[in-house]
Design an enzyme around this catalytic site. Structure first.
Site, PDB file in Angstrom:
ATOM      1  CB  SER A  72      -0.884  -0.023   1.250  1.00 32.45           C
ATOM      2  OG  SER A  72      -1.488   1.227   1.483  1.00 32.45           O
ATOM      3  CE1 TYR A 119      -6.524   4.796  -1.955  1.00 38.05           C
ATOM      4  CE2 TYR A 119      -4.936   4.262  -0.249  1.00 38.05           C
ATOM      5  CZ  TYR A 119      -6.162   4.065  -0.854  1.00 38.05           C
ATOM      6  OH  TYR A 119      -7.038   3.138  -0.338  1.00 38.05           O
ATOM      7  CB  THR A 172      -6.405   2.793  -5.239  1.00 42.35           C
ATOM      8  OG1 THR A 172      -5.614   1.623  -4.983  1.00 42.35           O
ATOM      9  CG2 THR A 172      -7.775   2.619  -4.597  1.00 42.35           C
ATOM     10  CE  LYS A 230      -7.143  -2.866  -4.543  1.00 37.55           C
ATOM     11  NZ  LYS A 230      -7.754  -1.949  -3.580  1.00 37.55           N
ATOM     12  CG  HIS A 252     -11.095   0.038  -1.208  1.00 33.44           C
ATOM     13  ND1 HIS A 252     -10.379   0.974  -1.924  1.00 33.44           N
ATOM     14  CD2 HIS A 252     -10.492  -0.034   0.009  1.00 33.44           C
ATOM     15  CE1 HIS A 252      -9.403   1.456  -1.176  1.00 33.44           C
ATOM     16  NE2 HIS A 252      -9.439   0.850   0.004  1.00 33.44           N
TER      17      HIS A 252
HETATM   18  C1  LIG Z   1      -7.425  -3.062   6.432  1.00 31.02           C
HETATM   19  C2  LIG Z   1      -7.485  -2.820   4.948  1.00 31.02           C
HETATM   20  C3  LIG Z   1      -6.687  -1.840   4.403  1.00 31.02           C
HETATM   21  C4  LIG Z   1      -6.705  -1.623   3.029  1.00 31.02           C
HETATM   22  N1  LIG Z   1      -5.849  -0.701   2.511  1.00 31.02           N
HETATM   23  C5  LIG Z   1      -5.846  -0.482   1.178  1.00 31.02           C
HETATM   24  C6  LIG Z   1      -4.955   0.449   0.618  1.00 31.02           C
HETATM   25  O1  LIG Z   1      -4.147   1.059   1.306  1.00 31.02           O
HETATM   26  N2  LIG Z   1      -5.028   0.650  -0.720  1.00 31.02           N
HETATM   27  C7  LIG Z   1      -5.919  -0.013  -1.523  1.00 31.02           C
HETATM   28  O2  LIG Z   1      -5.943   0.209  -2.725  1.00 31.02           O
HETATM   29  N3  LIG Z   1      -6.744  -0.936  -1.014  1.00 31.02           N
HETATM   30  C8  LIG Z   1      -6.734  -1.177   0.307  1.00 31.02           C
HETATM   31  N4  LIG Z   1      -7.572  -2.119   0.825  1.00 31.02           N
HETATM   32  C9  LIG Z   1      -8.444  -2.907  -0.082  1.00 31.02           C
HETATM   33  C10 LIG Z   1      -7.738  -4.187  -0.548  1.00 31.02           C
HETATM   34  O3  LIG Z   1      -6.689  -3.890  -1.437  1.00 31.02           O
HETATM   35  C11 LIG Z   1      -8.685  -5.122  -1.291  1.00 31.02           C
HETATM   36  O4  LIG Z   1      -9.349  -4.422  -2.315  1.00 31.02           O
HETATM   37  C12 LIG Z   1      -9.700  -5.826  -0.415  1.00 31.02           C
HETATM   38  O5  LIG Z   1      -9.237  -6.010   0.910  1.00 31.02           O
HETATM   39  C13 LIG Z   1     -10.019  -7.163  -1.055  1.00 31.02           C
HETATM   40  O6  LIG Z   1     -10.972  -7.837  -0.368  1.00 31.02           O
HETATM   41  P1  LIG Z   1     -10.692  -9.038   0.696  1.00 31.02           P
HETATM   42  O7  LIG Z   1     -10.152  -8.389   1.908  1.00 31.02           O
HETATM   43  O8  LIG Z   1     -12.063  -9.575   0.845  1.00 31.02           O
HETATM   44  O9  LIG Z   1      -9.739 -10.038   0.072  1.00 31.02           O
HETATM   45  C14 LIG Z   1      -7.556  -2.374   2.193  1.00 31.02           C
HETATM   46  C15 LIG Z   1      -8.353  -3.379   2.748  1.00 31.02           C
HETATM   47  C16 LIG Z   1      -8.315  -3.623   4.108  1.00 31.02           C
HETATM   48  C17 LIG Z   1      -9.155  -4.722   4.673  1.00 31.02           C
HETATM   49  C1  LIG Z   2      -5.219   3.903   5.448  1.00 30.75           C
HETATM   50  C2  LIG Z   2      -6.309   3.762   4.420  1.00 30.75           C
HETATM   51  C3  LIG Z   2      -6.212   4.885   3.427  1.00 30.75           C
HETATM   52  C4  LIG Z   2      -6.201   2.426   3.763  1.00 30.75           C
HETATM   53  C5  LIG Z   2      -7.381   1.986   2.972  1.00 30.75           C
HETATM   54  O1  LIG Z   2      -7.451   2.124   1.791  1.00 30.75           O
HETATM   55  C6  LIG Z   2      -8.444   1.293   3.630  1.00 30.75           C
HETATM   56  O2  LIG Z   2      -8.478   1.301   4.858  1.00 30.75           O
HETATM   57  O3  LIG Z   2      -9.311   0.741   2.925  1.00 30.75           O
END
Ligand SMILES: Cc1cc2nc3c(=O)[nH]c(=O)nc-3n(C[C@H](O)[C@H](O)[C@H](O)COP(=O)(O)O)c2cc1C
Ligand SMILES: CC(C)CC(=O)C(=O)O
Length: 366
Positions: free
Chosen positions: A120, A142, A168, A236, A260
């Site tokens: 990330s 981002y 993203t 994404k 997401h």
């Molecule tokens: C705690 C958390 C933080 C995330 N942080 C980001 C991030 O920083 N950037 C991003 O593009 N997606 C982020 N995502 C989304 C994930 O990349 C992804 O799209 C999603 O978790 C996929 O679903 P799953 O958790 O069911 O496998 C985050 C998801 C979670 C659960």
């Molecule tokens: C720290 C956040 C910006 C990370 C994120 O994309 C999320 O929590 O889904």
């Protein structure tokens, strides 16, 4: 006697056999507010629930007598061989789950399979400590209001050996995650974005995103990103065929069908349910990846049958990390791989190229 679990304290916890086992183990170890941040979705969490439920509406139609005892899970995407059609989705702040953070994730992934780890923008370990360790590392971007900061991050990642950028596009600001609001969630002291310089104020991710993310991006952002880096660009967060076409026309090298993990706009469909529309619109021009709700090897088979070239896995990797550090990550990915191989073999699928929509039957279809 029950096998000793990853805790190794003799508590008699059974060895995890499924990703759900890892989730339970992680929940027992994490502070409730951290668990809620990792696990939660936006609004009523309808989209979050839909992501996993969508996979349960499909049944597999095996072909017998195919000599498929040793299925080949390898694939090639963006010019690189992957051991399996799997990657680690970008999840912010792995140090929430384990002190070694993304370094443990990379190590644990490399021990399981040569598949990419997408870190990330908010990775909590320096990118230079993550590359060159046996698996391709991609950087999720981002695009911030301050393009110089965004550019600096991309250039630093490129110098470190990052192989692709994942832009993203579904987050002009963060979705309203009610668990975090109720908990008054703040990042614990010491959990910081290791690759972003300039300032603090990260502790409330939602407030920080409102202040720092560029909320008015349009498709020209791809040309801008292309102008600052020669790396492949993966877009994404696409959920419609029309947007997939725009992404391709704007120069995307691949697209991730993603909501997401249900954390942005609650009420959008499960990613699996929009995949066929997007596959039709993309018409094979770029590889499609999918994330959201992949929890079993056979889910990978289902996503591939509907047009994905690979899937990304988010929360389960963090569950593995919380449950057992690098070994937990290895465990999660090995379970997925073993389940995928098992499902391919029993379904008569010798290689990923054999996977077609014929492999599936949707509940209720005749
Ligand atoms: C705690 C958390 C933080 C995330 N942080 C980001 C991030 O920083 N950037 C991003 O593009 N997606 C982020 N995502 C989304 C994930 O990349 C992804 O799209 C999603 O978790 C996929 O679903 P799953 O958790 O069911 O496998 C985050 C998801 C979670 C659960
Ligand atoms: C720290 C956040 C910006 C990370 C994120 O994309 C999320 O929590 O889904």
């Amino acid at each position: 006697m029950a096998a000793i679990g990853p805790r190794g304290d003799g508590a008699g916890e059974a060895a995890p056999l499924t990703l759900a086992d890892y989730a339970r183990s992680a929940r027992a170890r994490l502070a409730p507010a951290v668990w809620d941040f990792l696990e939660g979705g936006a609004g009523e969490e309808r989209t979050l629930a839909a992501n996993t439920e969508a996979f349960d509406r499909y049944w597999l139609r095996p072909s017998v007598l195919r000599g498929a005892s040793r299925p080949d899970t390898a694939t090639e995407i963006l010019g690189r061989r992957w051991d399996a059609p799997l990657a680690v989705a970008p999840v912010a702040y792995h140090t929430l789950a384990h002190p070694a953070g993304e370094a443990a994730t990379v190590r644990g992934t490399a021990a399981a399979a040569a598949v990419p780890v997408v870190i990330s923008t908010f990775a909590s370990r320096a990118v230079e400590d993550l590359t060159g360790r046996g698996v391709p590392v991609w950087l999720q971007v981002y695009c911030l209001r301050d393009r110089a900061v965004t550019r600096g991050l991309v250039e630093r990642a490129e110098r470190a050996g990052v192989e692709a950028l994942v832009l993203t596009v579904d987050a002009p600001h963060l979705g309203r995650r009610l668990r975090d609001v109720r908990n008054g969630f703040r990042l614990p002291a010491g959990v910081v974005p290791a690759n972003l310089t300039g300032g603090d104020g990260f502790a409330d991710p939602s407030v920080h995103a409102r202040e720092e993310f560029d909320p008015d991006l349009d498709w020209t952002v791809l040309a801008w990103l292309r102008s600052v880096s020669p790396l492949p660009i993966v877009v994404k967060g696409v959920l419609t065929g029309a947007d997939a076409v725009l992404a391709i026309e704007a120069g995307a090298d691949a697209v991730v069908v993603s909501n997401h993990g249900g954390r942005q706009l609650d009420g959008v469909p499960a990613t699996l349910d929009v995949l066929p529309e997007i596959a039709e619109a993309a018409a094979g021009r770029v590889p499609l990846l999918l994330d959201g709700g992949v929890r079993r090897g056979r889910d990978v088979l289902t996503a591939l049958a509907l047009g994905a070239r690979a899937v990304l896995v988010g929360r389960p990797v963090l569950h593995g990390l919380a449950a057992g550090g690098p070994d937990g990550v290895t465990g999660v990915l090995r379970i997925l791989l073993d389940e995928l191989t098992d499902a391919m073999s029993l379904a008569g699928v010798r290689a990923l190229a054999d996977i077609t929509p014929d492999l599936l039957r949707r509940s209720g279809d005749r």
